[in-house]
Write a protein that holds these residues in place. Structure first.
Motif, PDB file in Angstrom:
ATOM      1  N   TYR A  87       0.831  -1.199   0.000  1.00  0.00           N
ATOM      2  CA  TYR A  87       0.000   0.000   0.000  1.00  0.00           C
ATOM      3  C   TYR A  87       0.867   1.251   0.000  1.00  0.00           C
ATOM      4  O   TYR A  87       1.804   1.372   0.783  1.00  0.00           O
ATOM      5  CB  TYR A  87      -0.908   0.010   1.223  1.00  0.00           C
ATOM      6  CG  TYR A  87      -1.742   1.271   1.358  1.00  0.00           C
ATOM      7  CD1 TYR A  87      -2.770   1.532   0.465  1.00  0.00           C
ATOM      8  CD2 TYR A  87      -1.488   2.190   2.376  1.00  0.00           C
ATOM      9  CE1 TYR A  87      -3.529   2.689   0.581  1.00  0.00           C
ATOM     10  CE2 TYR A  87      -2.254   3.344   2.500  1.00  0.00           C
ATOM     11  CZ  TYR A  87      -3.276   3.595   1.603  1.00  0.00           C
ATOM     12  OH  TYR A  87      -4.023   4.731   1.721  1.00  0.00           O
ATOM     13  N   ASP A  88       0.531   2.195  -0.909  1.00  0.00           N
ATOM     14  CA  ASP A  88       1.223   3.485  -0.968  1.00  0.00           C
ATOM     15  C   ASP A  88       0.171   4.582  -0.902  1.00  0.00           C
ATOM     16  O   ASP A  88      -0.600   4.782  -1.838  1.00  0.00           O
ATOM     17  CB  ASP A  88       2.025   3.601  -2.268  1.00  0.00           C
ATOM     18  CG  ASP A  88       2.843   4.891  -2.341  1.00  0.00           C
ATOM     19  OD1 ASP A  88       2.642   5.772  -1.477  1.00  0.00           O
ATOM     20  OD2 ASP A  88       3.666   5.018  -3.259  1.00  0.00           O
ATOM     21  N   GLN A  95      -4.741  -0.306  -5.996  1.00  0.00           N
ATOM     22  CA  GLN A  95      -3.516  -0.952  -5.540  1.00  0.00           C
ATOM     23  C   GLN A  95      -3.854  -2.333  -4.982  1.00  0.00           C
ATOM     24  O   GLN A  95      -4.909  -2.522  -4.375  1.00  0.00           O
ATOM     25  CB  GLN A  95      -2.838  -0.121  -4.448  1.00  0.00           C
ATOM     26  CG  GLN A  95      -2.482   1.288  -4.860  1.00  0.00           C
ATOM     27  CD  GLN A  95      -1.846   2.079  -3.726  1.00  0.00           C
ATOM     28  OE1 GLN A  95      -1.213   1.502  -2.830  1.00  0.00           O
ATOM     29  NE2 GLN A  95      -2.003   3.387  -3.745  1.00  0.00           N
ATOM     30  N   THR A  96      -2.952  -3.264  -5.197  1.00  0.00           N
ATOM     31  CA  THR A  96      -3.117  -4.612  -4.657  1.00  0.00           C
ATOM     32  C   THR A  96      -2.336  -4.738  -3.355  1.00  0.00           C
ATOM     33  O   THR A  96      -1.118  -4.522  -3.321  1.00  0.00           O
ATOM     34  CB  THR A  96      -2.621  -5.680  -5.651  1.00  0.00           C
ATOM     35  OG1 THR A  96      -3.394  -5.593  -6.850  1.00  0.00           O
ATOM     36  CG2 THR A  96      -2.772  -7.081  -5.063  1.00  0.00           C
ATOM     37  N   PHE A 108      -6.060  -8.234  -1.417  1.00  0.00           N
ATOM     38  CA  PHE A 108      -7.295  -7.489  -1.627  1.00  0.00           C
ATOM     39  C   PHE A 108      -6.933  -6.176  -2.311  1.00  0.00           C
ATOM     40  O   PHE A 108      -5.771  -5.756  -2.303  1.00  0.00           O
ATOM     41  CB  PHE A 108      -8.064  -7.259  -0.319  1.00  0.00           C
ATOM     42  CG  PHE A 108      -7.355  -6.442   0.711  1.00  0.00           C
ATOM     43  CD1 PHE A 108      -7.514  -5.066   0.787  1.00  0.00           C
ATOM     44  CD2 PHE A 108      -6.513  -7.050   1.652  1.00  0.00           C
ATOM     45  CE1 PHE A 108      -6.861  -4.312   1.754  1.00  0.00           C
ATOM     46  CE2 PHE A 108      -5.856  -6.304   2.625  1.00  0.00           C
ATOM     47  CZ  PHE A 108      -6.032  -4.934   2.673  1.00  0.00           C
ATOM     48  N   THR A 109      -7.908  -5.524  -2.930  1.00  0.00           N
ATOM     49  CA  THR A 109      -7.669  -4.323  -3.725  1.00  0.00           C
ATOM     50  C   THR A 109      -8.237  -3.096  -3.036  1.00  0.00           C
ATOM     51  O   THR A 109      -9.374  -3.114  -2.563  1.00  0.00           O
ATOM     52  CB  THR A 109      -8.292  -4.453  -5.122  1.00  0.00           C
ATOM     53  OG1 THR A 109      -7.741  -5.599  -5.784  1.00  0.00           O
ATOM     54  CG2 THR A 109      -8.006  -3.219  -5.965  1.00  0.00           C
ATOM     55  N   VAL A 110      -7.439  -2.036  -2.975  1.00  0.00           N
ATOM     56  CA  VAL A 110      -7.898  -0.763  -2.425  1.00  0.00           C
ATOM     57  C   VAL A 110      -7.780   0.307  -3.506  1.00  0.00           C
ATOM     58  O   VAL A 110      -7.105   0.113  -4.528  1.00  0.00           O
ATOM     59  CB  VAL A 110      -7.079  -0.333  -1.187  1.00  0.00           C
ATOM     60  CG1 VAL A 110      -7.205  -1.372  -0.079  1.00  0.00           C
ATOM     61  CG2 VAL A 110      -5.626  -0.108  -1.549  1.00  0.00           C
ATOM     62  N   LYS A 111      -8.438   1.434  -3.283  1.00  0.00           N
ATOM     63  CA  LYS A 111      -8.385   2.549  -4.227  1.00  0.00           C
ATOM     64  C   LYS A 111      -8.074   3.833  -3.473  1.00  0.00           C
ATOM     65  O   LYS A 111      -8.664   4.096  -2.428  1.00  0.00           O
ATOM     66  CB  LYS A 111      -9.718   2.690  -4.973  1.00  0.00           C
ATOM     67  CG  LYS A 111      -9.709   3.758  -6.055  1.00  0.00           C
ATOM     68  CD  LYS A 111     -11.035   3.799  -6.791  1.00  0.00           C
ATOM     69  CE  LYS A 111     -11.019   4.839  -7.904  1.00  0.00           C
ATOM     70  NZ  LYS A 111     -12.318   4.878  -8.634  1.00  0.00           N
TER      71      LYS A 111
END
Length: 215
Positions: A87-88, A95-96, A108-111
């Motif tokens: 995570y950045d 982002q994965t 899991f995927t975040v935005k």
């Protein structure tokens, strides 16, 4: 003499028992590792998935499902045995994120979204033009990453900077205030001068009365 031999036999027996218990214990530890079949995160147990640029990853509501011998065990993502990477907070877009637990991994995927961004605005101007606020809007993200849009000609939006006195790439800065919070957004437009204008003459040279056919 007999007592000494008896003590020796007892000592040897105790040593053998100790070795057997140790071996069984080590075997049991290896077996525990082998019992884990898979790990995953369900939709109901996912952590927060959308963030505003600059926000830290929030794992407080996330739970990892660990399958051991067909049985599901729930482990909080905040558990010390769980590690998370990928995570950045300063990179926009999807982002994965990788979750690791006892040599097993899942993702899991975040935005990450911008706090404020301009969309659909007029991009081309000529020297002396004023900024066209009738086109475009700004999209603003609240702390929970939900967004709302405001037209550039809204009364709560003010023009902070725009210079069309000279040609070139110019920065436009607008500010939105809801009375409590202020959001500032900057974006670039192009300002053109006479040297940037090319006159293209029509191919058709002759016209008749009331002729409006101009190529």
């Amino acid at each position: 003499m007999i007592k000494n031999k008896l003590k020796l036999y007892v000592s040897i027996a105790l040593l053998l028992v100790t070795l057997i218990v140790g071996i069984v214990g080590l075997t049991g530890c290896d077996s525990d590792k082998a019992e884990i079949e898979q790990i995953y995160i369900t939709n109901n147990h996912s952590p927060r998935l959308t963030y505003v640029e600059g926000q830290d990853l929030d794992l407080s509501s996330g739970v990892l499902t660990v399958v051991i011998d067909g049985q599901e065990t729930l482990v909080p993502l905040t558990d010390a045995a769980v590690s998370v990477s990928g995570y950045d907070k300063n990179t926009l877009g999807e982002q994965t994120v990788t979750v690791s637990y006892n040599e097993f991994t899942t993702t899991f995927t975040v935005k990450v979204v911008a706090r404020i961004v301009a969309e659909g605005f007029e991009k081309q101007y000529f020297i002396g033009d004023t900024f066209n606020a009738t086109k475009g809007k700004i999209r603003i993200a609240k702390d929970d990453a939900t967004t709302f849009t405001v037209n550039l000609n809204d009364s709560k939006v003010t023009l902070q900077a725009f210079d069309s006195t000279t040609p070139g790439t110019k920065t436009v800065t607008v500010q939105y205030s809801d009375g409590t919070n202020q959001y500032t957004c900057s974006f670039n437009v192009e300002v053109y001068g006479a040297s940037n204008v090319t006159i293209v003459y029509p191919d058709k040279k002759q016209y008749y009365s009331h002729d409006t056919d101009i190529d």
